[in-house]
Design an enzyme around this catalytic site. Structure first.
Site, PDB file in Angstrom:
ATOM      1  N   ARG A  54       0.825  -1.206   0.000  1.00  0.00           N
ATOM      2  CA  ARG A  54       0.000   0.000   0.000  1.00  0.00           C
ATOM      3  C   ARG A  54       0.860   1.258   0.000  1.00  0.00           C
ATOM      4  O   ARG A  54       0.364   2.345  -0.089  1.00  0.00           O
ATOM      5  CB  ARG A  54      -0.843  -0.058   1.273  1.00  0.00           C
ATOM      6  CG  ARG A  54      -2.056   0.820   1.355  1.00  0.00           C
ATOM      7  CD  ARG A  54      -3.197   0.273   0.543  1.00  0.00           C
ATOM      8  NE  ARG A  54      -4.470   0.775   0.979  1.00  0.00           N
ATOM      9  CZ  ARG A  54      -5.543   0.022   1.165  1.00  0.00           C
ATOM     10  NH1 ARG A  54      -5.489  -1.275   0.961  1.00  0.00           N
ATOM     11  NH2 ARG A  54      -6.682   0.562   1.538  1.00  0.00           N
ATOM     12  N   ARG A  57      -9.179   8.694   2.479  1.00  0.00           N
ATOM     13  CA  ARG A  57      -8.605   7.470   1.902  1.00  0.00           C
ATOM     14  C   ARG A  57      -8.102   7.721   0.488  1.00  0.00           C
ATOM     15  O   ARG A  57      -7.086   7.171   0.074  1.00  0.00           O
ATOM     16  CB  ARG A  57      -9.637   6.341   1.928  1.00  0.00           C
ATOM     17  CG  ARG A  57      -9.813   5.772   3.334  1.00  0.00           C
ATOM     18  CD  ARG A  57     -11.078   4.966   3.477  1.00  0.00           C
ATOM     19  NE  ARG A  57     -11.070   3.793   2.647  1.00  0.00           N
ATOM     20  CZ  ARG A  57     -12.165   3.240   2.121  1.00  0.00           C
ATOM     21  NH1 ARG A  57     -13.342   3.805   2.327  1.00  0.00           N
ATOM     22  NH2 ARG A  57     -12.070   2.163   1.393  1.00  0.00           N
TER      23      ARG A  57
HETATM   24  P1  AMP Z   1      -9.265  -1.790   2.118  1.00  0.00           P
HETATM   25  O1  AMP Z   1     -10.342  -2.771   2.433  1.00  0.00           O
HETATM   26  O2  AMP Z   1      -8.155  -2.394   1.291  1.00  0.00           O
HETATM   27  O3  AMP Z   1      -9.796  -0.518   1.520  1.00  0.00           O
HETATM   28  O4  AMP Z   1      -8.571  -1.401   3.509  1.00  0.00           O
HETATM   29  C1  AMP Z   1      -9.300  -0.759   4.532  1.00  0.00           C
HETATM   30  C2  AMP Z   1      -8.348  -0.064   5.473  1.00  0.00           C
HETATM   31  O5  AMP Z   1      -7.453  -1.020   6.063  1.00  0.00           O
HETATM   32  C3  AMP Z   1      -7.432   0.963   4.824  1.00  0.00           C
HETATM   33  O6  AMP Z   1      -8.050   2.220   4.685  1.00  0.00           O
HETATM   34  C4  AMP Z   1      -6.266   0.989   5.798  1.00  0.00           C
HETATM   35  O7  AMP Z   1      -6.599   1.734   6.963  1.00  0.00           O
HETATM   36  C5  AMP Z   1      -6.164  -0.464   6.228  1.00  0.00           C
HETATM   37  N1  AMP Z   1      -5.208  -1.198   5.362  1.00  0.00           N
HETATM   38  C6  AMP Z   1      -5.500  -2.183   4.446  1.00  0.00           C
HETATM   39  N2  AMP Z   1      -4.398  -2.637   3.838  1.00  0.00           N
HETATM   40  C7  AMP Z   1      -3.360  -1.928   4.373  1.00  0.00           C
HETATM   41  C8  AMP Z   1      -1.957  -1.928   4.162  1.00  0.00           C
HETATM   42  N3  AMP Z   1      -1.382  -2.720   3.243  1.00  0.00           N
HETATM   43  N4  AMP Z   1      -1.206  -1.067   4.898  1.00  0.00           N
HETATM   44  C9  AMP Z   1      -1.753  -0.246   5.808  1.00  0.00           C
HETATM   45  N5  AMP Z   1      -3.066  -0.190   6.056  1.00  0.00           N
HETATM   46  C10 AMP Z   1      -3.881  -1.026   5.352  1.00  0.00           C
END
Ligand code: AMP
Length: 191
Positions: A90, A146
């Protein structure tokens, strides 16, 4: 040949949906760090409690937490067949950590798929998902944050993979079926 894929793209670009379909079709695990973190939160684990404040604000969870989670998951037996990483790496430092993990395991990435979608469509999809799924981090303020985090920290990753010749861009507009067809074409697989 095993597919070892990284999915890139803004929240709301449909990479999770495509990742799930592709993982089922290729019979390999989909490793979504967001889903793993939400699962930890639902279980009320120490890791989940730590992650909650970052996620609620639309910020990234600290690298150390996420890196350890992915290292663990890639070590599971089913990852030997291949995997689809959704939401990891990320940021650029996580790319380096993933490189190291894969080196240790003796594996190489097959491709990084970048789902591209115009910002207005991203916001539209996220707003719709908020109504459907009720995810706490799909509120308007958090969506904006985000997206800012995505542009600042995640978007630069595409360049790293492009320079390695691994990047494949997929137009993420249109129906789920349209996008799946483009993914299959990009990867040369049939779903
Ligand atoms: P997502 O479902 O991929 O949109 O992830 C939801 C939230 O989880 C993100 O907004 C971050 O806060 C956290 N998150 C997910 N993947 C990562 C990652 N690789 N590194 C840091 N935070 C993450």
């Amino acid at each position: 040949m095993s597919q070892r894929l990284v999915l890139l793209g803004p929240p709301g670009s449909g990479k999770g949906t495509q990742g799930t379909l592709l993982a089922a079709a290729l019979a390999i695990p989909e490793i979504s760090t967001g889903a793993l973190l939400r699962d930890q939160m639902a279980r009320g684990s120490a890791l989940g409690v730590e992650a909650r404040t970052y996620i609620a604000q639309g910020h990234l969870v600290p690298d150390a937490v996420v890196n350890a989670m992915v290292r663990d998951r890639l070590g599971a037996d089913d990852a030997v067949r291949g995997f689809i990483l959704d939401g990891y790496p990320r940021n650029v430092p996580q790319v380096g950590v993933l490189d190291q993990m894969l080196d240790e395991l003796g594996w190489r990435l097959s491709a990084a798929l970048e789902f591209s979608l115009a910002e207005n469509l991203v916001v539209e999809r996220l707003t719709r998902r908020a109504a459907l799924e009720g995810r706490a981090d799909d509120s308007e303020d958090v969506i904006r944050e985000r997206l800012a985090v995505y542009h600042a920290q995640t978007e630069p990753i595409a360049r790293v993979y492009r320079e390695r010749g691994l990047l494949k861009r997929v137009d993420a507009a249109g129906t789920v079926e349209d996008v799946t067809a483009r993914v299959c074409l990009a990867l040369g697989v049939a779903v």
